[in-house]
Design an enzyme around this catalytic site. Structure first.
Site, PDB file in Angstrom:
ATOM      1  NE  ARG A   1     -10.484   9.971   8.686  1.00 35.16           N
ATOM      2  CZ  ARG A   1      -9.590   9.663   8.239  1.00 35.16           C
ATOM      3  NH1 ARG A   1     -10.019   8.363   7.404  1.00 35.16           N
ATOM      4  NH2 ARG A   1      -8.007   9.861   7.758  1.00 35.16           N
TER       5      ARG A   1
ATOM      6  CE  LYS B   1      -8.966   2.087   2.791  1.00 32.74           C
ATOM      7  NZ  LYS B   1      -9.418   3.189   1.635  1.00 32.74           N
TER       8      LYS B   1
ATOM      9  CB  SER C   1      -9.092   4.495   6.633  1.00 33.92           C
ATOM     10  OG  SER C   1      -9.150   4.778   4.907  1.00 33.92           O
TER      11      SER C   1
ATOM     12  CG  ASP D   1     -12.700   2.886   4.953  1.00 31.53           C
ATOM     13  OD1 ASP D   1     -11.880   3.780   5.601  1.00 31.53           O
ATOM     14  OD2 ASP D   1     -12.325   3.205   3.562  1.00 31.53           O
TER      15      ASP D   1
ATOM     16  CG  HIS E   1      -2.042   1.255   1.400  1.00 30.27           C
ATOM     17  ND1 HIS E   1      -3.290   1.004   0.598  1.00 30.27           N
ATOM     18  CD2 HIS E   1      -1.101   2.441   1.845  1.00 30.27           C
ATOM     19  CE1 HIS E   1      -3.413   2.374   0.725  1.00 30.27           C
ATOM     20  NE2 HIS E   1      -2.472   3.790   1.803  1.00 30.27           N
TER      21      HIS E   1
HETATM   22  N1  URA Z   1      -5.914   6.920   2.118  1.00 37.04           N
HETATM   23  C1  URA Z   1      -7.294   5.577   2.807  1.00 37.04           C
HETATM   24  O1  URA Z   1      -7.127   4.714   2.216  1.00 37.04           O
HETATM   25  N2  URA Z   1      -7.748   6.226   4.192  1.00 37.04           N
HETATM   26  C2  URA Z   1      -6.943   7.494   4.338  1.00 37.04           C
HETATM   27  O2  URA Z   1      -7.513   7.910   6.050  1.00 37.04           O
HETATM   28  C3  URA Z   1      -5.944   8.166   3.962  1.00 37.04           C
HETATM   29  C4  URA Z   1      -5.413   7.691   2.896  1.00 37.04           C
END
Ligand code: URA
Length: 462
Positions: free
Chosen positions: A168, A187, A183, A161, A82
């Site tokens: 947010r 995932k 977050s 999320d 990621h």
């Molecule tokens: N990427 C995400 O998936 N979530 C966040 O809060 C920030 C970047």
């Protein structure tokens, strides 16, 4: 549950018990908490924070708010990478087929771009016929057969999320480390991974502008990922300069494919700083010209090999990854992956053979000789976004053809009139005005700046 009393507790700086967090995430997912109350809770968290146990409870509750991918038992470890995102960051595209060829299964669930940062799915949408939205059954089936998939989250994955991130975004609570950690990791945990490598960017075009903030976020994610049973590491990498030599959706796909091309033995150790008498950079192989991208792709693969005990040392892992990339197998795996996801290979190859697909192309040239000292990723990202290559709002359409390629990178020697960048725009006047704007993105100095890509590796939080 009285959600108001939970908001008040957090507002007063109290710790929320894990079962209360699980409870409110369930209620939120079921549509039982109004947006204004959840936004108030997010603001309370923004100011008061979450401790490790609270962040863990939030992350796991978010993961469990929807489907978690289930895979048949298999020798091949499940791995992913990621990135917190940046300009020209296309690492996922060459990395997924490389990892599949190294014997991993790669469920790369990716996102779209917002603002100056490009999104992996937007880049892939520029491939004729390619489908980024796949049902969970197809995702698992493709991974078992091909070894890798790069696609979007299904509607049924981590729905909490989706709701929390949308709130947010409009309540000023995005830059909050526990919320970012929950977050991102919710995932990734929904992919049922064995190992995860995180590329946390710092610099003028990164989500985290300072290295200290990037380190804080990386440490939080590494600690929690490992605690949740996923072997997790992080690299802190520089995002003051774009990654590779191209930024913009289709141009990045082209560069990713070039990165997968084997480099002939004779060229593998050539310096990226040399240039010919004509003033052009000395390297002619497209793959050899994009070294920082290739380096980062190989570093990510090497870490995952070590994390999954497929290699004893990082040096051995790097060699394994490099040999695999140079075998040409990952380039073939790329074709297999895109065809499995609906791409028209003939149309793709025809598009790949074109020098450019944008209507207007203009070169920005150096006004004096020297070394490139700055190539400002933020300004480059802003220009591409303003071209329509990125989104100002979630609903904005995307122009896949615009962007910048042939970027000269810090440390490279240039002569007067060497190309610093090639601008791909929707029309000539857009190209000309971008050329003026981009002149300030570059600085030429008498001495080269020190090279630095992978700045720090974080293996554990301690
Ligand atoms: N990427 C995400 O998936 N979530 C966040 O809060 C920030 C970047």
């Amino acid at each position: 549950m009285n959600f108001l009393s939970l908001i008040e507790s957090k507002r007063e700086g109290q710790t929320l018990a894990p079962e209360l967090i699980e409870y409110f995430v369930r209620d939120l997912t079921a549509g039982k908490i109004p947006d204004y109350q959840m936004a108030a809770m997010l603001m309370a968290i923004y100011f008061r924070g979450l401790d490790t146990a609270e962040t863990r409870a939030l992350t796991l509750a978010m993961r469990d708010s929807g489907d978690v991918l289930k895979f048949p038992k298999d020798q091949r470890p499940l791995v992913d990478k990621h990135s917190t995102g940046g300009i020209g960051d296309k690492v996922s595209l060459p990395l997924a087929p490389l990892l599949a060829c190294l014997g991993f299964r790669v469920p790369m669930i990716s996102g779209r771009g917002l603002g100056i940062t490009g999104g992996t799915l937007d880049k892939l949408d520029s491939i004729p016929g390619f489908k980024t939205l796949l049902p969970a059954g197809k995702i698992v089936g493709q991974i078992q057969k091909v070894g890798c998939v790069i696609c979007g989250q299904t509607d049924r994955m981590v729905p909490a999320d989706k709701k929390i991130y949308a709130l947010r975004d409009v309540s000023g609570t995005v830059p909050c480390i526990p919320l970012i950690t929950a977050s991102i990791l919710s995932k990734k945990l929904a992919e049922s991974l064995d190992a995860l490598v995180l590329d946390v960017k710092f610099g003028c075009a990164a989500f985290m502008q300072t290295k200290a903030d990037a380190r804080k976020l990386a440490k939080a994610m590494v600690a929690l990922g490992n605690e949740c049973g996923v072997n997790t590491r992080a690299m802190l990498t520089d995002m003051n300069t774009p990654l590779g030599r191209a930024a913009g959706n289709w141009l990045e796909v082209k560069e990713s494919v070039a990165c997968l091309e084997p480099i002939p033995c004779s060229r593998r150790r050539e310096s990226a700083h040399s240039f010919s008498k004509s003033g052009q950079r000395g390297l002619t192989s497209a793959a050899a010209e994009i070294n920082d991208l290739r380096e980062l792709v190989l570093d990510c693969a090497a870490h995952l090999l070590v994390q999954t005990h497929r290699a004893k040392t990082l040096a051995a892992a790097r060699k394994q990854a490099e040999d695999c990339l140079n075998s040409g197998a990952p380039r073939k795996k790329w074709d297999e992956m895109i065809v499995a996801q609906g791409a028209d290979l003939k149309a793709f190859n025809q598009k790949l053979a074109l020098d450019h697909t944008a209507p207007a192309v203009v070169e920005l040239k150096a006004e004096k000789p020297g070394f490139v000292a700055k190539c400002d990723a933020r300004l480059i990202g802003e220009v591409i976004r303003d071209f329509g290559g990125g989104r100002l709002t979630k609903e904005s359409g995307i122009n896949y053809d615009v962007g910048i390629d042939r970027l000269a990178k810090p440390g490279e020697a240039v002569r007067k009139n060497s190309v610093l960048a090639r601008i791909h725009a929707a029309d000539q006047s857009q190209a000309n005005s971008a050329c003026t704007r981009l002149r300030t993105a570059f600085e030429i100095s008498a001495k080269p700046p020190p090279p630095r890509l992978v700045a720090e590796i974080i293996v554990s939080s301690r």
